[in-house]
Design an enzyme around this catalytic site. Structure first.
Site, PDB file in Angstrom:
ATOM      1  N   LYS A  35       0.830  -1.217   0.000  1.00  0.00           N
ATOM      2  CA  LYS A  35       0.000   0.000   0.000  1.00  0.00           C
ATOM      3  C   LYS A  35       0.857   1.257   0.000  1.00  0.00           C
ATOM      4  O   LYS A  35       0.632   2.182  -0.768  1.00  0.00           O
ATOM      5  CB  LYS A  35      -0.929   0.027   1.225  1.00  0.00           C
ATOM      6  CG  LYS A  35      -1.982  -1.040   1.229  1.00  0.00           C
ATOM      7  CD  LYS A  35      -2.907  -0.913   2.435  1.00  0.00           C
ATOM      8  CE  LYS A  35      -2.198  -1.092   3.763  1.00  0.00           C
ATOM      9  NZ  LYS A  35      -1.585  -2.417   3.936  1.00  0.00           N
ATOM     10  N   THR A  36       1.848   1.287   0.886  1.00  0.00           N
ATOM     11  CA  THR A  36       2.670   2.486   0.988  1.00  0.00           C
ATOM     12  C   THR A  36       3.510   2.645  -0.282  1.00  0.00           C
ATOM     13  O   THR A  36       3.697   3.757  -0.786  1.00  0.00           O
ATOM     14  CB  THR A  36       3.561   2.417   2.247  1.00  0.00           C
ATOM     15  OG1 THR A  36       2.712   2.236   3.378  1.00  0.00           O
ATOM     16  CG2 THR A  36       4.371   3.677   2.424  1.00  0.00           C
ATOM     17  N   ASP A 219      -2.099   7.811   3.799  1.00  0.00           N
ATOM     18  CA  ASP A 219      -1.696   6.450   4.190  1.00  0.00           C
ATOM     19  C   ASP A 219      -2.340   6.109   5.540  1.00  0.00           C
ATOM     20  O   ASP A 219      -2.673   7.010   6.311  1.00  0.00           O
ATOM     21  CB  ASP A 219      -0.157   6.377   4.296  1.00  0.00           C
ATOM     22  CG  ASP A 219       0.355   4.930   4.225  1.00  0.00           C
ATOM     23  OD1 ASP A 219      -0.464   3.995   4.146  1.00  0.00           O
ATOM     24  OD2 ASP A 219       1.596   4.741   4.232  1.00  0.00           O
ATOM     25  N   GLU A 220      -2.504   4.829   5.837  1.00  0.00           N
ATOM     26  CA  GLU A 220      -3.048   4.374   7.127  1.00  0.00           C
ATOM     27  C   GLU A 220      -4.392   5.024   7.429  1.00  0.00           C
ATOM     28  O   GLU A 220      -4.664   5.443   8.551  1.00  0.00           O
ATOM     29  CB  GLU A 220      -2.068   4.705   8.273  1.00  0.00           C
ATOM     30  CG  GLU A 220      -0.644   4.264   8.047  1.00  0.00           C
ATOM     31  CD  GLU A 220      -0.381   2.820   8.453  1.00  0.00           C
ATOM     32  OE1 GLU A 220      -1.352   2.128   8.824  1.00  0.00           O
ATOM     33  OE2 GLU A 220       0.773   2.393   8.374  1.00  0.00           O
ATOM     34  N   GLN A 250      -5.816  -3.368  10.592  1.00  0.00           N
ATOM     35  CA  GLN A 250      -4.733  -2.713  11.332  1.00  0.00           C
ATOM     36  C   GLN A 250      -5.201  -1.445  12.036  1.00  0.00           C
ATOM     37  O   GLN A 250      -4.397  -0.569  12.352  1.00  0.00           O
ATOM     38  CB  GLN A 250      -3.572  -2.381  10.393  1.00  0.00           C
ATOM     39  CG  GLN A 250      -2.893  -3.628   9.838  1.00  0.00           C
ATOM     40  CD  GLN A 250      -1.668  -3.278   9.022  1.00  0.00           C
ATOM     41  OE1 GLN A 250      -0.650  -2.843   9.554  1.00  0.00           O
ATOM     42  NE2 GLN A 250      -1.748  -3.442   7.717  1.00  0.00           N
ATOM     43  N   ARG A 607       5.019  -7.249  11.080  1.00  0.00           N
ATOM     44  CA  ARG A 607       6.203  -6.400  10.913  1.00  0.00           C
ATOM     45  C   ARG A 607       7.415  -7.234  10.499  1.00  0.00           C
ATOM     46  O   ARG A 607       8.417  -6.718  10.052  1.00  0.00           O
ATOM     47  CB  ARG A 607       6.561  -5.645  12.216  1.00  0.00           C
ATOM     48  CG  ARG A 607       5.562  -4.622  12.739  1.00  0.00           C
ATOM     49  CD  ARG A 607       5.048  -3.713  11.692  1.00  0.00           C
ATOM     50  NE  ARG A 607       3.814  -4.207  11.128  1.00  0.00           N
ATOM     51  CZ  ARG A 607       3.300  -3.776   9.968  1.00  0.00           C
ATOM     52  NH1 ARG A 607       3.915  -2.854   9.271  1.00  0.00           N
ATOM     53  NH2 ARG A 607       2.164  -4.269   9.514  1.00  0.00           N
TER      54      ARG A 607
HETATM   55  P1  ATP Z   1       1.562  -2.101   5.976  1.00  0.00           P
HETATM   56  O1  ATP Z   1       0.128  -2.524   5.951  1.00  0.00           O
HETATM   57  O2  ATP Z   1       2.304  -2.846   7.010  1.00  0.00           O
HETATM   58  O3  ATP Z   1       1.719  -0.621   6.041  1.00  0.00           O
HETATM   59  P2  ATP Z   1       2.003  -1.959   3.137  1.00  0.00           P
HETATM   60  O4  ATP Z   1       0.795  -2.549   2.518  1.00  0.00           O
HETATM   61  O5  ATP Z   1       2.085  -0.495   3.182  1.00  0.00           O
HETATM   62  O6  ATP Z   1       2.193  -2.592   4.580  1.00  0.00           O
HETATM   63  P3  ATP Z   1       4.603  -1.818   1.930  1.00  0.00           P
HETATM   64  O7  ATP Z   1       5.322  -1.381   3.148  1.00  0.00           O
HETATM   65  O8  ATP Z   1       4.308  -0.813   0.882  1.00  0.00           O
HETATM   66  O9  ATP Z   1       3.256  -2.563   2.369  1.00  0.00           O
HETATM   67  O10 ATP Z   1       5.337  -3.034   1.256  1.00  0.00           O
HETATM   68  C1  ATP Z   1       5.802  -4.148   2.010  1.00  0.00           C
HETATM   69  C2  ATP Z   1       7.133  -4.634   1.478  1.00  0.00           C
HETATM   70  O11 ATP Z   1       6.961  -5.257   0.226  1.00  0.00           O
HETATM   71  C3  ATP Z   1       8.116  -3.504   1.253  1.00  0.00           C
HETATM   72  O12 ATP Z   1       9.399  -3.966   1.571  1.00  0.00           O
HETATM   73  C4  ATP Z   1       7.973  -3.238  -0.232  1.00  0.00           C
HETATM   74  O13 ATP Z   1       9.133  -2.653  -0.751  1.00  0.00           O
HETATM   75  C5  ATP Z   1       7.746  -4.636  -0.784  1.00  0.00           C
HETATM   76  N1  ATP Z   1       6.961  -4.661  -2.041  1.00  0.00           N
HETATM   77  C6  ATP Z   1       5.751  -4.127  -2.244  1.00  0.00           C
HETATM   78  N2  ATP Z   1       5.325  -4.383  -3.511  1.00  0.00           N
HETATM   79  C7  ATP Z   1       6.298  -5.086  -4.118  1.00  0.00           C
HETATM   80  C8  ATP Z   1       6.458  -5.646  -5.431  1.00  0.00           C
HETATM   81  N3  ATP Z   1       5.529  -5.521  -6.364  1.00  0.00           N
HETATM   82  N4  ATP Z   1       7.599  -6.308  -5.683  1.00  0.00           N
HETATM   83  C9  ATP Z   1       8.549  -6.444  -4.730  1.00  0.00           C
HETATM   84  N5  ATP Z   1       8.462  -5.954  -3.491  1.00  0.00           N
HETATM   85  C10 ATP Z   1       7.345  -5.281  -3.175  1.00  0.00           C
HETATM   86 MG    MG Z   2       2.190   0.873   4.781  1.00  0.00          MG
END
Ligand code: ATP
Ligand code: MG
Length: 724
Positions: A35-36, A219-220, A250, A607
């Site tokens: 997402k981020t 975000d969040e 979350q 995490r």
């Molecule tokens: P959270 O809910 O904990 O905030 P999130 O959904 O925001 O998580 P991110 O932090 O954006 O998730 O991504 C999680 C991990 O996966 C990061 O290390 C990111 O770089 C990696 N990632 C995300 N998408 C890809 C992709 N398409 N290919 C490879 N790595 C990825």
């Molecule tokens: Mg995130």
């Protein structure tokens, strides 16, 4: 135009989100699904493909750390820096708006920010003035009430004063507001509410910002509360391109008024919202992800989503049952040392996560004694330490004499013979004349005979000191100003004399504050139109200590589960998993709150990227009391095949037999071990109960509470204890 660097590192669902047509989009997806990442790529996409400028972006998140990371990522994708792009936290951005438009907001230009401790003091003072009984109306409860009302967007006038309970609360709330106004201070919740009111009352300003922020990204989103939602909706207006990402699983700030329903509300407020889902997790091993999925599935009332990974299976989750919190810390530190030394992990790859701040101390001590650098995020924040707050209070008073909270703090620190009676007289005069403490004090000093001669002299010296410091340091650089203030006020000498505890630490903290001031001015993190002192003081109030010295060093990371949101680490230690501690005892009775605790556990587990280690202690000394713990239900709720218990743990043995540990030592005659709570017999002291054990092998010591002589530590090898 080549946008492959924006698109290539994404999967199809992520691409669809990043390239969604302008309008309203909500990305609803589980932990670690990107997402981020999608949000930052979207921001860069808007500039590079949609042709907007960074100036037209508003990106919002919840912590300073996350905001700094987000800014860095977007700037890298755009190949620029320092772009005038507004990226920040709700509070930080509100603060910025209020600084720019203090007149429209009805604030004095040099307004200061009240942190929660100062707020509590002010509420207390107001209650004393109103003669509200603190025993019946605890200060914290009133403080919580005021903040909750502000978070809901309500002023005292909006409350039902016919109800005696609410009426009393509203009376305190109103008097507190008046006190803030006369002191020229705003609390955290006020930053948000005041901004909303200012925009509502100044439509030309609102129009300006709506035109400017044509693109809003959040975000969040699941953790927004009522006033934050209002703030967003106001700034975005009916037209903006809005891109929000969140995960209902979350949502962990319900206790602070966050409403996961805002996700639904957004969809009904903007009926054209495009909802996108991401289902592939890129963060964790399949073991960790499976455990997280199984746990969160036990919650009812979810929006529901699937999460899968192509990642490898990885190690099982390790579980360690410690016999007390010391043993827990010892185990964690030994494990992490071997990860760093043997497997070449960086210290910052390792995080220790806990439910409440008070748990960090044992780990800090263990890390200190092994000389392992570490950093605590969001604990007692650097800027909240008493000596730092005293130093800052001098600066605040210099910047704004009407800041009564600051005056209360330093008028007699260090002691300068201004007694309680004088203080009471000042408070009374301030109340009667409806002026700040500074003005009341100056008035009393000027009118002959209002105070006994000694008191008047002492007060005059204090008032003179502040005025002189203000005049003499006006043109100095921040750091020099601070130096001068510390010396001339004798605060440094006073802190150095402190014999009770760690004077040296405190002196070092003061030095670090000077360094922080110097860095701050050099980095020119100062918005135009703000003087450096005011900018620094606001920074201190808003910043969670992330800029403090040592932040760049390679350190083991310690933080609460709440502050770990959005972050990831190769190795995570999730500690203190005991019923009553986590889930917190206040939440086990209420299903709603228990589910929030479970979401917090879900946040913690997700995490971890490669390894997750969980621990609990069967005995724990917390807040000065011994508690007996049983394993948290969150451990039992994980599929057992994913968890590997680190079994044979430290135990104390009879003479000559090495203590066993982690299954590494040789066989131990079971009859030679003593368990905690077991009754034993000693030749001289008689019978007693085993309380504690520490150390290994010939150094092992055992603590026994003897019926006749009380608790004693004995060297296990010589104690010749026998089981009774
Ligand atoms: P959270 O809910 O904990 O905030 P999130 O959904 O925001 O998580 P991110 O932090 O954006 O998730 O991504 C999680 C991990 O996966 C990061 O290390 C990111 O770089 C990696 N990632 C995300 N998408 C890809 C992709 N398409 N290919 C490879 N790595 C990825
Ligand atoms: Mg995130």
């Amino acid at each position: 135009m080549d946008v492959s660097d924006l698109i290539d590192p994404l999967n199809d669902a992520q691409r669809e989100a990043v390239a969604a047509p302008l309008g309203r989009a909500l990305v609803l997806a589980g932990a670690g699904s990107g997402k981020t990442r999608v949000l930052t790529h979207r921001a860069a996409w808007l500039v590079r493909v949609e042709g907007t400028t960074p100036y037209n972006l508003l990106a919002v998140t919840f912590t300073n750390k996350a905001a700094a990371e987000m800014r860095g990522r977007i700037e890298r994708l755009l190949g620029i820096s320092g772009s005038g792009m507004w990226v920040g936290t709700f509070h930080g951005l509100s603060h910025r708006l209020l600084r720019l438009h203090w007149k429209e907001a009805g604030l004095p230009q040099g307004f200061q920010i009240l942190d929660s401790e100062d707020q509590r003091r002010l509420v207390k003072r107001v209650m004393r003035d109103l003669e509200v009984d603190e025993n019946r109306w605890p200060v914290r409860q009133l403080q919580g009430f005021i903040n909750a009302r502000k978070d809901a967007g309500e002023r005292p006038d909006d409350l039902d004063s016919n109800d005696p309970y609410t009426g009393q609360m509203a009376r305190v709330y109103a008097a507190y507001e008046a006190a803030c106004r006369s002191a020229g201070v705003v609390d955290f919740a006020e930053l948000m509410l005041r901004t909303v009111e200012m925009l509502q009352n100044h439509l030309e300003l609102l129009g300006h910002y709506r035109r400017r922020f044509a693109h809003v990204l959040v975000d969040e989103f699941q953790d927004t509360n009522g006033i934050q939602y209002q703030w967003l909706k106001l700034l975005a207006g009916p037209e903006a391109d809005v891109f929000i990402v969140g995960d209902d699983d979350q949502s962990i700030y319900g206790w602070r008024g966050a409403r996961v329903e805002n996700l639904q509300r957004f969809r009904s407020d903007y009926s054209d919202t495009r909802v996108l889902r991401l289902e592939q997790n890129y963060r964790s091993t399949s073991t960790i992800l499976e455990a997280a999925n199984a746990l969160i599935a036990l919650n009812s009332d979810r929006l529901g989503k699937k999460l899968w990974t192509e990642g490898e299976q990885g190690d099982p989750i390790a579980l360690y049952a410690a016999f007390n919190e010391q043993d827990e810390a010892r185990f964690v530190i030994e494990r992490l040392v071997s990860l760093i030394d043997d497997q070449g992990l960086a210290r910052s790859d390792v995080a220790i996560l806990y439910r409440s701040n008070a748990q960090s101390r044992t780990f800090e001590e263990a890390l200190l004694s092994r000389r392992i650098p570490y950093r605590v995020y969001g604990g007692l924040r650097f800027f909240e330490r008493a000596e730092i707050k005293d130093a800052l209070a001098y600066l605040r008073l210099i910047a704004n004499r009407d800041d009564s909270a600051a005056l209360e703090r330093v008028i007699n620190t260090p002691t300068r013979g201004i007694g309680n009676r004088t203080l009471e007289a000042i408070r009374l005069a301030a109340r009667e004349q409806d002026v700040s403490l500074w003005r009341a004090a100056s008035g009393l000093f000027a009118s002959h005979g209002a105070l006994p001669a000694r008191a008047a002299n002492a007060l005059g010296a204090f008032l003179g000191l502040i005025d002189r410091l203000a005049a003499e340091t006006a043109d100095m650089a921040l750091a020099d100003q601070l130096e001068t203030v510390l010396d001339r006020s004798s605060l440094r000498a006073h802190v150095g004399k402190d014999r009770s505890e760690r004077a040296q630490d405190k002196l070092e903290n003061l030095d670090e504050l000077i360094t922080a001031a110097r860095n701050f001015q050099q980095d020119a993190q100062i918005d135009e139109g703000m003087d450096p002192l005011t900018a620094f003081l606001s920074h201190a109030a808003l910043e969670a200590g992330e800029g403090q010295a040592g932040a760049w060093e390679d350190c083991v990371q310690l933080m609460t589960l709440h502050s770990a949101k959005g972050l990831e680490f190769p190795v995570v230690f999730l500690v203190g998993l005991e019923e009553g501690l986590f889930p917190h005892r206040m939440s086990v009775e209420e299903p709603g709150r228990l589910e929030e605790e479970r979401r917090l556990a879900y946040v913690g587990i997700t995490r971890a990227r490669q390894q997750l280690v969980m621990t609990y202690a069967e005995r724990r000394r917390l807040h000065g009391r011994d508690e007996f713990g049983i394993a948290s239900r969150f451990i039992r709720e994980l599929p057992p095949e994913l968890v590997d218990e680190v079994r044979a743990r430290f135990s104390v043995t009879g003479p000559g037999v090495a203590a066993s540990q982690g299954g590494m030592a040789g066989a131990v005659a079971p009859e030679a071990e003593f368990g905690l709570g077991e009754r034993v017999q000693h030749s001289r002291f008689g019978e007693g109960v085993v309380l504690d054990c520490e150390g290994n092998g010939p150094n092992a010591r055992i603590q026994v509470n003897f019926d006749a002589v009380g608790a004693k530590w004995l060297v296990a090898a010589y104690a010749n204890l026998e089981r009774v």
